[in-house]
Scaffold this motif. Structure first.
Motif, mmCIF file in Angstrom:
data_model
loop_
_atom_site.group_PDB
_atom_site.id
_atom_site.type_symbol
_atom_site.label_atom_id
_atom_site.label_comp_id
_atom_site.label_asym_id
_atom_site.label_seq_id
_atom_site.Cartn_x
_atom_site.Cartn_y
_atom_site.Cartn_z
ATOM 1 N N CYS A 152 41.761 39.372 37.530
ATOM 2 C CA CYS A 152 41.148 38.521 38.558
ATOM 3 C C CYS A 152 41.009 39.278 39.873
ATOM 4 C CB CYS A 152 41.973 37.261 38.768
ATOM 5 S SG CYS A 152 41.897 36.095 37.410
ATOM 6 N N ASP A 208 38.132 41.642 39.551
ATOM 7 C CA ASP A 208 36.862 40.919 39.605
ATOM 8 C C ASP A 208 36.527 40.510 41.038
ATOM 9 O OD1 ASP A 208 34.619 39.518 38.184
ATOM 10 O OD2 ASP A 208 35.555 37.784 39.144
ATOM 11 N N ALA A 209 37.509 39.983 41.762
ATOM 12 C CA ALA A 209 37.237 39.465 43.105
ATOM 13 C C ALA A 209 36.974 40.556 44.131
ATOM 14 C CB ALA A 209 38.408 38.598 43.569
ATOM 15 N N ARG A 260 34.532 44.164 41.516
ATOM 16 C CA ARG A 260 33.337 43.895 40.721
ATOM 17 C C ARG A 260 32.327 43.001 41.442
ATOM 18 N NH1 ARG A 260 32.230 40.102 36.761
ATOM 19 N NH2 ARG A 260 30.616 40.785 35.351
ATOM 20 N N GLN A 261 32.802 41.932 42.065
ATOM 21 C CA GLN A 261 31.907 40.980 42.709
ATOM 22 C C GLN A 261 31.561 41.447 44.123
ATOM 23 O OE1 GLN A 261 30.546 38.530 41.115
ATOM 24 N NE2 GLN A 261 31.848 38.592 39.306
ATOM 25 N N LYS A 262 30.311 41.330 44.475
ATOM 26 C CA LYS A 262 29.866 41.727 45.814
ATOM 27 C C LYS A 262 29.854 40.555 46.800
ATOM 28 C CE LYS A 262 29.292 45.797 44.272
ATOM 29 N NZ LYS A 262 30.540 46.507 44.137
ATOM 30 N N ASN A 263 29.848 39.347 46.282
ATOM 31 C CA ASN A 263 29.819 38.153 47.124
ATOM 32 C C ASN A 263 31.227 37.888 47.675
ATOM 33 O OD1 ASN A 263 29.709 35.550 48.182
ATOM 34 N ND2 ASN A 263 28.342 34.800 46.575
ATOM 35 N N TYR A 300 33.980 35.230 46.315
ATOM 36 C CA TYR A 300 34.947 35.509 45.246
ATOM 37 C C TYR A 300 36.281 35.960 45.835
ATOM 38 C CZ TYR A 300 31.316 34.927 41.790
ATOM 39 O OH TYR A 300 30.337 34.389 40.991
ATOM 40 N N ARG A 301 36.233 36.733 46.906
ATOM 41 C CA ARG A 301 37.465 37.154 47.568
ATOM 42 C C ARG A 301 38.155 35.951 48.217
ATOM 43 N NH1 ARG A 301 33.735 40.254 48.245
ATOM 44 N NH2 ARG A 301 33.481 42.479 48.209
ATOM 45 N N THR A 348 35.389 30.098 39.825
ATOM 46 C CA THR A 348 34.285 31.058 39.792
ATOM 47 C C THR A 348 33.463 30.955 38.510
ATOM 48 O OG1 THR A 348 35.761 32.789 38.956
ATOM 49 C CG2 THR A 348 35.438 32.663 41.337
ATOM 50 N N TRP A 363 30.833 28.477 39.126
ATOM 51 C CA TRP A 363 29.751 28.976 39.982
ATOM 52 C C TRP A 363 28.623 29.575 39.143
ATOM 53 C CZ3 TRP A 363 33.108 31.940 44.084
ATOM 54 C CH2 TRP A 363 33.747 31.014 44.906
ATOM 55 N N HIS A 364 28.934 30.094 37.993
ATOM 56 C CA HIS A 364 27.921 30.689 37.123
ATOM 57 C C HIS A 364 27.103 29.640 36.371
ATOM 58 C CE1 HIS A 364 29.149 34.808 37.826
ATOM 59 N NE2 HIS A 364 30.415 34.410 37.706
#
Length: 137
Positions: free
Chosen positions: A39, A42-43, A46-49, A52-53, A111, A114-115
């Motif tokens: 996790c 990913d936060a 991997r994730q740019k948004n 997620y953080r 998250t 969100w998808h």
């Protein structure tokens, strides 16, 4: 409000002892620490948004807050967890519970939804709360 002692703050039980007494506890602890690392990857990588953080931080701090508010006050804190490798707060709280379980549950379900690309934020929120409620039960 009286607060229970938290000494020792952190303690370590040898993995061989945990494996001998309850092998499932050792496997569970390793599993949730691995899920925490996934996790976190990913936060933060991997994730740019940035949402997620924020979701990861929210899950982390909510988990810590929930556990502290339920084990430290003497009026509520009347339970102990089984023994794991890393224990906190006078051997009452496994370390994997604070970041591992809460981050995995709250971050993953939030998250994942969100998808689903809901067109309405209220529907997204309601579905998130419903999913977490049913999984947690």
């Amino acid at each position: 409000m009286t607060i229970k002692s938290i000494e020792p703050l952190i303690s370590f039980n040898p993995p061989s002892q945990i494996w001998k007494e309850t092998p499932a506890n050792l496997i569970l602890e390793i599993q949730f620490l691995f899920l925490l690392l996934m996790c976190t990857y990913d936060a933060f990588i991997r994730q740019k948004n940035k949402m997620y953080r924020i979701a990861w931080l929210e899950a982390f701090f909510c988990g810590i807050l929930i556990e502290l508010l339920t084990i430290l006050p003497e009026t509520i804190g009347n339970f102990y967890h089984s023994q794991f490798m890393f224990m906190l707060f006078g051997n009452r709280e496994p370390l994997y519970m604070l970041p591992g379980v809460y981050v995995w549950f709250l971050y993953t379900f939030t998250t994942s939804i969100w998808h689903c690309n809901f067109s309405n934020k209220l529907a997204e929120y309601a579905f998130t709360v419903t999913v977490i409620f049913f999984i947690w039960q």
